[in-house]
Design an enzyme around this catalytic site. Structure first.
Site, PDB file in Angstrom:
ATOM      1  N   TRP A 414     -95.006 -31.293   6.885  1.00 23.04           N
ATOM      2  CA  TRP A 414     -94.542 -30.785   8.174  1.00 23.04           C
ATOM      3  C   TRP A 414     -94.752 -29.277   8.222  1.00 23.04           C
ATOM      4  CZ3 TRP A 414     -93.156 -35.727   7.672  1.00 23.04           C
ATOM      5  CH2 TRP A 414     -92.845 -36.455   8.820  1.00 23.04           C
ATOM      6  N   ASP A 417     -91.472 -26.893   8.060  1.00 13.68           N
ATOM      7  CA  ASP A 417     -90.845 -27.162   6.762  1.00 13.68           C
ATOM      8  C   ASP A 417     -91.642 -26.485   5.650  1.00 13.68           C
ATOM      9  OD1 ASP A 417     -90.228 -29.479   8.605  1.00 13.68           O
ATOM     10  OD2 ASP A 417     -88.910 -30.024   6.940  1.00 13.68           O
ATOM     11  N   TYR A 463     -94.114 -43.837   7.562  1.00 10.34           N
ATOM     12  CA  TYR A 463     -93.516 -43.010   8.617  1.00 10.34           C
ATOM     13  C   TYR A 463     -94.078 -43.417   9.975  1.00 10.34           C
ATOM     14  CZ  TYR A 463     -92.178 -38.917  11.351  1.00 10.34           C
ATOM     15  OH  TYR A 463     -91.647 -38.097  12.306  1.00 10.34           O
ATOM     16  N   ASP A 550     -85.460 -31.800  17.620  1.00  9.81           N
ATOM     17  CA  ASP A 550     -85.833 -33.019  18.327  1.00  9.81           C
ATOM     18  C   ASP A 550     -84.911 -33.477  19.454  1.00  9.81           C
ATOM     19  OD1 ASP A 550     -87.315 -32.678  16.088  1.00  9.81           O
ATOM     20  OD2 ASP A 550     -87.127 -34.717  15.358  1.00  9.81           O
ATOM     21  N   ARG A 582     -79.332 -40.287  13.510  1.00 16.00           N
ATOM     22  CA  ARG A 582     -80.665 -40.170  14.090  1.00 16.00           C
ATOM     23  C   ARG A 582     -80.630 -40.195  15.625  1.00 16.00           C
ATOM     24  NH1 ARG A 582     -84.671 -38.343  11.317  1.00 16.00           N
ATOM     25  NH2 ARG A 582     -85.996 -39.321  12.866  1.00 16.00           N
ATOM     26  N   TYR A 733     -77.832 -35.551  13.808  1.00 17.44           N
ATOM     27  CA  TYR A 733     -79.025 -34.729  13.891  1.00 17.44           C
ATOM     28  C   TYR A 733     -78.828 -33.385  14.566  1.00 17.44           C
ATOM     29  CZ  TYR A 733     -83.942 -35.622  12.872  1.00 17.44           C
ATOM     30  OH  TYR A 733     -85.166 -35.632  12.326  1.00 17.44           O
ATOM     31  N   GLU A 777     -80.363 -33.008   4.390  1.00 24.92           N
ATOM     32  CA  GLU A 777     -81.151 -32.629   5.560  1.00 24.92           C
ATOM     33  C   GLU A 777     -80.304 -31.755   6.481  1.00 24.92           C
ATOM     34  OE1 GLU A 777     -82.731 -35.993   7.641  1.00 24.92           O
ATOM     35  OE2 GLU A 777     -84.066 -34.759   8.873  1.00 24.92           O
TER      36      GLU A 777
END
Ligand code: 9WN
Length: 817
Positions: A414, A417, A463, A550, A582, A733, A777
């Protein structure tokens, strides 16, 4: 003969002569003018002319008749490839070279090639002399073991530029993208030193020659430092002796060098009192052994010694020397195989192969005796080792040239990242940080766009969505590097600048900056030019994934459009992570539908905006672009180049930024919905994070921060949605949780406007959060518990970065020194 590029003088002359022959100006049978005359006519030296003529002979166009000169024998080029390979090493007497050369020769022979051997001595003039002579003699490629001090980088760069197949062995030249086969020096050294620490040594020395810029040496030092960190020990200059000169070309030492080295080693042992020493190679171990004997110290009772193995000497020492054995045979063979593949035209990307070493435990190591340990007082208590844990996370997620954000949930590379992760690598293994950056840049589109995902073809099943969801993207990038079709906040430029600050030396720093500069410039230019709408200089962002935030409520207006994709799909993201962490299915519907619209518009933002409900000026993305542009200007200045972004352009951007993003009534900066033509007023810290741009005056930044802390109740900073907002969710998230990378960027912003204490407090808090809850995360702002995928890369990298310096903006003290 290997063909040098038309760009070189010799290549140019060769092309010119070839043109005369193939174009009919010199028909078959023509006698070429005598060399001195032709050289004068062409304005080149006879040496250059001869090399060009050599190539023409090689191509079957001319033939030399003794004492009569050269004649044209064919107007058609018939490339007959020579089956000879040039191998250059500093000295055949160098123990590490002999067995390598043997393995190379065996392997070449197996493939029907023979070897032309050159000894480059200790001088770059001799090195390039040998290489050039071999070229003239028609070798098809090179295996090179560059010299220890100042190898002829220009020469090797020229070979690369001329497409001469080239493979380095033992070491490589930073900044030069060429194949290299080396021992895994970092891990080998790490294993040895970690072993010493594990058996109880606290004062572990490192004895090295003084060629620290040589990658094999730098990497062994790196492994030594990493093992210290992992063992909870502090790097101490006093325990590192690196002033011993490399032996001469014949690997011999003069009598005075021998005694000088002996003195240095005795001095080191008496003054620094190590209980164990790791040496760069076994000859140094041998000398150290002698120095210990002079001082009456016994190996291993008073001094443990481990060496990186260079030669069979290790086996003759008594007691037998504990070593890290290099896989020389495999290195030589692989180098030969790679070169043959290159000659046969394999189009693989140049790669660096680090082959695993073997730790051989013999008798020169033992736990420290109580008496000697006591000489320097008791061993320091072992602290909780966050840095070692962070390194373990990075290593676990390391895919070789990039780092997966997390092992299962995100198995590709990514963009933002990786950019931030390179900051962590820079402290642990600087060359690895460079590889992280390079592999990201390799995925760049022809337009300059740098995609948000570079897919790993080996993990496409892991993914969703994969490259098949971006079918038209194929036309925009290198076919062997599948990517997504959107970008990410351009934090990479800022990261590159910081990684460069940590370079081991000026040459490496310059190489990193100069080599990444053009791609970085193309990316920023792409954003500034191809993402402009209606004359507004801000960046049109086309997808929530592009923002990196996101499912942030900043983008909830998208839901009103009720988008559904044409193609059905199955999510994979909730297989590894609880659905409550999520986005929802309807979010995914919108994400996939937007991709279809974008792909249908062939990634042209102007066409896309005609059909899409989602085009925004993301305040944080714009801030990152501006910061990147100013950082790139600074990089250009440091390279002595013209800054790519002119003041006027930056000023226009700055004015638009204030106009579209600043809300005077609410005293904050917000995003802007380009489709609806209005600001998106949602209380997130995106405006605060935008302080990293340098566009936000200190007073405004201070007010935003005070208002943030005031409304924060007892929550952990920095939540991503105000707790009073109806959509606030502490575990879902981007709808509330704290992110380490965002905290890091916000601290950078606070420091940028001069709020240093606030920045430090946030950094300390962030380290504490990770200490408490691990490398997650994201984290719940309510109780600090980790959410999303575990063992995540950017918290690991950024914690290393934070531990590695005192504060943002005033980078200094690397963690391991
Ligand atoms: C989509 C990798 C990325 C981060 C983003 C984060 C998340 C991806 C996903 O993970 O996005 O790009 O599948 O959810 O939102 O910021 O870069 O860590």
């Amino acid at each position: 003969m290997a063909d040098l590029a038309p760009g070189s003088t010799h290549g140019r002359i060769r092309s010119e002569l070839e043109r005369r022959i193939t174009g009919g100006a010199w028909p078959v049978g023509t006698r070429l003018p005598p060399e001195p005359v032709l050289a004068r006519q062409l304005g080149v030296s006879r040496g250059t002319l001869r090399r060009a003529l050599g190539t023409l002979r090689e191509h079957g166009l001319i033939e030399a008749a003794p004492r009569r000169g050269s004649f044209v024998i064919s107007a058609v080029r018939t490339t007959v490839q020579s089956r000879q390979i040039g191998v250059v090493v500093p000295s055949i007497a160098k123990p590490s070279a002999a067995s390598l050369v043997q393995a190379i020769e065996d392997e070449l022979h197996r493939h029907g090639y023979s070897m032309l051997f050159g000894s480059s001595g200790a001088s770059s003039a001799q090195e390039s002399g040998r290489v050039r002579r071999m070229l003239e003699n028609g070798v098809s490629g090179f295996i090179a073991y560059p010299i220890d001090y100042e190898p002829d980088v220009g020469l090797y760069a020229e070979l690369k530029a001329s497409d001469v197949p080239l493979v380095f062995i033992d070491r490589y030249l930073p900044g030069l993208r060429a194949d290299a086969v080396v021992a895994d020096n970092v891990s080998g050294a790490y294993e040895a030193v970690k072993y010493l620490a594990d058996i109880g040594h606290r004062r572990i020395g490192f004895v090295s020659t003084d060629n620290l810029a040589t990658t094999s040496v730098a990497d062994r030092l790196q492994g030594y430092r990493q093992a210290l960190v992992a063992a909870g020990l502090t790097y101490d200059d006093e325990l590192v002796l690196w002033r011993i000169p490399v032996a001469g070309a014949g690997w011999e030492l003069t009598e005075s060098q021998r005694s000088e080295n002996g003195n240095l080693l005795c001095e080191f042992l008496s003054e620094s009192s190590p209980t164990a020493v790791f040496t760069l190679h076994d000859r140094l171990a041998f000398h150290l052994h002698q120095a210990a004997a002079v001082l009456g110290r016994r190996v291993p009772d008073d001094l443990s010694i481990v060496a990186f193995s260079d030669d069979p000497l290790a086996q003759t020492l008594l007691p037998g020397l504990t070593v890290v054995e290099q896989p020389r045979d495999r290195i030589g063979r692989l180098a030969a195989q790679l070169l043959v593949r290159r000659i046969q035209g394999s189009g693989e990307e140049p790669a660096r192969y680090s082959l695993a070493t073997t730790f051989l435990l013999r008798r020169s190591t033992a736990p420290p005796s109580a008496g000697r340990r006591g000489r320097r007082g008791p061993a320091p208590p072992k602290p909780r080792d966050l840095a070692a844990e962070a390194m373990a996370v990075l290593r676990a997620n390391d895919a070789g040239s990039w780092t997966k954000p997390s092992a299962h949930q995100y198995p590709h590379q990514w963009n933002w990242d990786s950019a931030l992760v390179s900051l962590g690598w820079a402290l642990v293994d600087w060359q690895r940080a460079v590889r992280e950056i390079e592999s990201l840049l390799h995925a760049q589109w022809i337009s300059g766009m740098l995609p948000h995902i570079r897919y790993d073809p080996a993990h496409l099943k892991g993914y969703f969505p994969g490259p098949d969801r971006w079918p038209n993207a194929d036309r925009h990038h290198a076919p062997e590097i599948p990517t997504s079709g959107i970008s990410n906040p351009p934090v990479l430029v800022t990261a590159v600048r910081r990684v460069a600050e940590r370079a081991p030396d000026a040459v490496s720093r310059h190489a990193l900056l100069s080599q990444t500069f053009p791609a970085l410039e193309r990316w920023l230019n792409y954003l500034a030019r191809e993402r402009q709408l209606d004359g507004c200089p801000l960046i049109s962002v086309v997808h929530p994934w592009e923002t990196g935030w996101d499912n942030s409520p900043r983008w909830d207006h998208l839901q009103a459009a009720g988008l559904k994709p044409r193609q059905p799909f199955t999510r994979r993201d909730t297989e590894y992570v609880g659905a409550e962490h999520r986005p929802e299915d309807r979010d995914y519907d919108a994400y996939l539908a937007l991709i279809e619209l974008l792909d249908g518009a062939d990634y042209d933002v102007r066409r896309y905006r005609e059909v899409s409900p989602f085009v925004v000026y993301d305040v944080f993305f714009d801030a990152c672009w501006y910061r990147a542009a100013t950082d790139l200007n600074a990089i250009a200045e440091s390279l002595g180049a013209r800054p790519p972004f002119e003041r006027g352009e930056l000023d226009e951007f700055a004015a638009a930024f204030q106009e579209r993003h600043w809300d005077a009534e609410l005293n904050s900066y917000f995003d802007y919905d380009v489709v609806a033509g209005r600001r998106i007023v949602v209380p997130t810290p995106a405006g605060i994070a935008a302080t990293l741009s340098g566009l936000i005056p200190r007073g405004r930044a201070e007010r935003m921060w005070t208002s943030y802390t005031g409304s924060s109740l007892d929550l952990r900073p920095v939540w991503t949605l105000a707790p009073k907002h109806p959509a606030f969710d502490p575990v879902c998230y981007w709808r509330g949780p704290v992110w380490v990378h965002l905290n890091w960027l916000i601290a950078l912003g606070l420091a940028t406007v001069g709020l240093d204490d606030e920045a430090s407090a946030l950094e300390r808090h962030t380290i504490g959060l990770v200490e408490e809850s691990g490398f997650s995360e994201h984290y719940s702002p309510v109780d600090g518990l980790g959410g999303g995928a575990p063992r995540f890369s950017w918290p690991a990298a950024l914690v290393l970065e934070l531990l590695g310096r005192n504060r943002v903006g005033k980078s200094v003290q690397p963690i391991i020194s």
